[in-house]
Design an enzyme around this catalytic site. Structure first.
Site, PDB file in Angstrom:
ATOM      1  N   LYS A  52     -24.360 -27.356  66.162  1.00 22.24           N
ATOM      2  CA  LYS A  52     -23.969 -27.443  64.749  1.00 22.24           C
ATOM      3  C   LYS A  52     -23.363 -28.822  64.492  1.00 22.24           C
ATOM      4  O   LYS A  52     -22.606 -29.330  65.320  1.00 22.24           O
ATOM      5  CB  LYS A  52     -22.958 -26.333  64.442  1.00 22.24           C
ATOM      6  CG  LYS A  52     -22.607 -26.188  62.968  1.00 22.24           C
ATOM      7  CD  LYS A  52     -21.672 -24.998  62.751  1.00 22.24           C
ATOM      8  CE  LYS A  52     -21.328 -24.783  61.295  1.00 22.24           C
ATOM      9  NZ  LYS A  52     -20.438 -23.631  61.082  1.00 22.24           N
ATOM     10  N   SER A 127     -22.034 -20.401  57.596  1.00 21.49           N
ATOM     11  CA  SER A 127     -22.432 -21.774  57.488  1.00 21.49           C
ATOM     12  C   SER A 127     -23.266 -22.288  58.663  1.00 21.49           C
ATOM     13  O   SER A 127     -23.911 -23.328  58.525  1.00 21.49           O
ATOM     14  CB  SER A 127     -21.185 -22.651  57.346  1.00 21.49           C
ATOM     15  OG  SER A 127     -20.389 -22.580  58.504  1.00 21.49           O
ATOM     16  N   SER A 151     -19.109 -17.410  59.995  1.00 26.40           N
ATOM     17  CA  SER A 151     -20.211 -18.379  60.011  1.00 26.40           C
ATOM     18  C   SER A 151     -21.106 -18.386  61.235  1.00 26.40           C
ATOM     19  O   SER A 151     -22.120 -19.076  61.241  1.00 26.40           O
ATOM     20  CB  SER A 151     -19.666 -19.781  59.803  1.00 26.40           C
ATOM     21  OG  SER A 151     -19.457 -19.989  58.432  1.00 26.40           O
TER      22      SER A 151
END
Ligand code: GLN
Length: 446
Positions: A52, A127, A151
Site C-alpha cells: 500500500k 482504503s 481498511s
C-alpha cells in the site's frame, strides 16, 4: 510472472500506482545467488508482494495517493518492509488507496480509482482497495495494507480474499504514514488464511522505533492452523446482523456459523450495546488525530510546494489547498474543530469516553466467549460513483469494522459467499493478542 499478470490485467483493474521492475529483478537475482551459496530460504522466499502506498519504501515513490506527495520518495524502509526483505519476499510495486487512507472505496485516490476484479464497474473497497484488488486479480501473491477503521478487512470482503487487522501494537507502524496513530495497524491481504499466517509471522514483533509497539512473544501462527475448533465458543452480536445489514449478507453469515457448528463449535447471540455510537466516535477521533498528523505537510518538508506563494503563511495555505483532496480537507476541518478549545470536551473527550465503553462491551463478551463473529461489511461492493456524493452513507458502511479498531483487538475477514455475484466477507474478531485463535477459526471455516 507477477509482472506478466500485471501487464495483462492492470489496465482494467488499475491497482498499482508505481512498479519497480528493475529493483525487484535485482532483489530476486540476489536471493538466488544467496541460495546457491548455501543460504537458507526465508519464510516468504521469492513471493511477489504489493505494498500500500502509505508504507515507506526506500528510494521509491510513497505517495499516499495524494497530489501532495506525488513526487515524494521515501528515504528509509518501514520496519515491515525490512522484515519482508529478511523473509525474502520481493516488492513489485506500490498500490492504490484512498488519499491518506481516508475512505472506503478507493474513489478518494487523487490519481485514479481502482476497479473490483469481480466486476470492474464496482469499487474494490478501501482504503486498501489497490491491495485487495491486486491480490484478487492474481497480480501479486500477497499485499500489505493498513487498517484504521476497516481498511484491510472491508476491501478484502469486497474482493473475495482474506484480510487481517492485527492487535494494535503487534506490527510496527514505523514507516507507515500516520492517519490516526491510536488506530492504525498494518496487516496482510492474502488469497487464503494460511498465507495470512505466514505473512503475519514475518511482520509481527517488537520494534523500538515504534513507541506503541507491543513487547510480547510472537506465537507460532502457522502451527496454530490445526483445523480444530471443537468446543470453540462463538458470540454473535445482534447489532451485527440487525438493521442496516443486507439480509442476504446475514444469510451467508448464518451458513458460515452452521459450518463451524458442524466442526464442533457452539454459538450464541450476544449484545455489544454501544455499537451504534462507534461510527460517530471514530470519525471524531480519527479526524482529530489526522488533523494533528497531517499538520506536517506544510509545503516545506515533504512533497509538493506551491510555486505561487509570496510569504510563509501563503506557502502553507496554498500548498495545503492545492495538495490535499476534498475528503482529506473535510477530515482536517472536522478534527481541528473537535480539538479546538471550547469544543474539546463536547466532542473529543466525549468520543474518548465512548471508545472506552465500546472496549468494555468487548471485554464483557470475551469473558465468556473465544471469538466474535459477524459480517465484515453490511453489503457487498457498490458501483463506482454510486456513493461519492454522500460521505455520511459512506461512513456508515464502516459500522461493523470500526469498533474493532477502537478496542485495539484483532479481526480477520474471510470470504463466506456471494450476493449478486459479488463476494461477502465473514468477520472473526478475537481478544487482544488472540491472533492464533482468530486464524485457527478462519482456517477451519475456509
Ligand atoms: N473507511 C474508513 C475511513 O474512511 C476506514 C479507513 C481506514 O481504515 N484507513 O476512515
Amino acid at each position: 510472472q507477477s509482472y506478466r499478470r500485471i501487464h495483462e490485467v492492470d489496465g482494467k483493474v488499475r491497482a498499482f500506482l508505481s512498479l519497480d521492475e528493475e529493483n525487484a529483478k535485482n532483489a530476486a537475482k540476489q536471493m538466488d545467488e544467496q541460495l546457491q551459496q548455501g543460504g537458507e530460504r526465508g519464510l516468504l522466499f521469492g513471493l511477489p508482494a504489493g505494498i500500500k502506498d502509505n508504507i515507506a519504501t526506500e528510494g521509491t515513490l510513497t505517495t499516499c495517493a495524494s497530489q501532495f506527495l506525488s513526487n515524494y520518495k521515501a528515504i528509509y524502509d518501514a520496519t515491515v518492509i525490512k522484515k519482508l526483505k529478511s523473509a525474502q519476499s520481493v516488492t513489485v510495486g506500490k498500490l492504490n488507496m484512498d488519499e491518506f487512507a481516508m475512505g472506503g472505496s478507493n474513489e478518494n485516490s487523487s490519481f485514479h480509482p481502482t476497479h473490483n476484479p469481480w466486476n470492474v464497474e464496482y469499487v474494490p473497497g478501501g482504503s486498501s482497495g489497490g491491495s485487495a484488488a491486486a491480490v484478487a486479480a492474481g497480480e501479486v501473491y500477497f499485499a500489505l495494507g493498513s487498517d484504521t477503521g476497516g481498511s484491510i478487512r472491508q476491501p478484502a470482503s469486497y474482493c473475495g480474499i482474506v484480510g487481517m487487522k492485527p492487535t494494535y501494537g503487534l506490527v510496527s507502524r514505523f514507516g507507515l504514514v500516520a492517519f490516526a496513530s491510536s488506530l492504525d495497524q498494518i496487516g496482510p491481504l492474502t488469497k487464503n488464511v494460511e498465507d495470512a499466517a505466514f505473512v503475519l509471522q514475518s511482520i509481527a514483533g517488537h520494534d523500538p522505533m515504534d513507541s506503541t509497539s507491543a513487547n510480547v512473544e510472537i506465537p507460532d501462527y502457522i502451527s496454530a492452523l490445526s483445523g480444530d475448533v471443537k468446543g470453540l465458543r462463538i458470540a454473535v452480536p445482534k447489532e451485527y446482523i440487525g438493521k442496516g445489514v443486507d439480509p442476504r449478507v446475514k444469510e451467508s453469515v448464518m451458513s458460515a456459523l452452521k459450518v463451524l457448528e458442524g466442526l464442533g463449535a457452539t454459538w450464541e447471540e450476544v449484545s455489544l450495546p454501544h455499537t451504534e455510537y462507534a461510527v460517530a466516535a471514530y470519525y471524531l477521533l480519527a479526524s482529530s488525530e489526522a488533523s494533528s498528523n497531517l499538520a506536517r505537510f506544510d509545503g516545506v518538508r515533504y512533497g509538493v510546494r506551491t510555486p505561487n506563494a509570496n510569504n510563509l503563511i501563503e506557502l502553507y495555505r496554498k500548498s495545503r489547498s492545492e495538495g490535499f483532496g476534498a475528503e482529506v480537507k473535510r477530515r482536517i476541518m472536522l478534527g481541528t474543530y473537535a480539538l479546538s478549545s471550547g469544543y474539546y470536551d463536547a466532542y473529543y473527550l466525549k468520543a474518548q469516553k465512548v471508545r472506552t465503553l465500546i472496549k468494555q462491551d468487548f471485554d464483557q463478551v470475551f469473558a465468556n466467549y473465544d471469538v466474535i463473529i459477524g459480517p465484515t461489511a453490511p453489503t457487498p461492493a457498490f458501483k463506482i460513483g454510486e456513493q461519492v456524493d454522500n460521505p455520511l452513507t459512506m461512513y456508515l458502511n464502516d459500522i461493523l469494522t470500526i469498533p474493532v479498531n477502537l478496542a485495539g483487538i484483532p479481526a480477520i475477514s474471510v470470504p463466506c459467499g456471494l450476493v449478486d455475484g459479488l463476494p461477502v466477507g465473514l468477520q472473526i474478531i478475537g481478544k487482544a493478542l488472540g491472533e492464533a485463535t482468530v486464524l485457527r477459526t478462519a482456517h477451519a471455516f475456509e
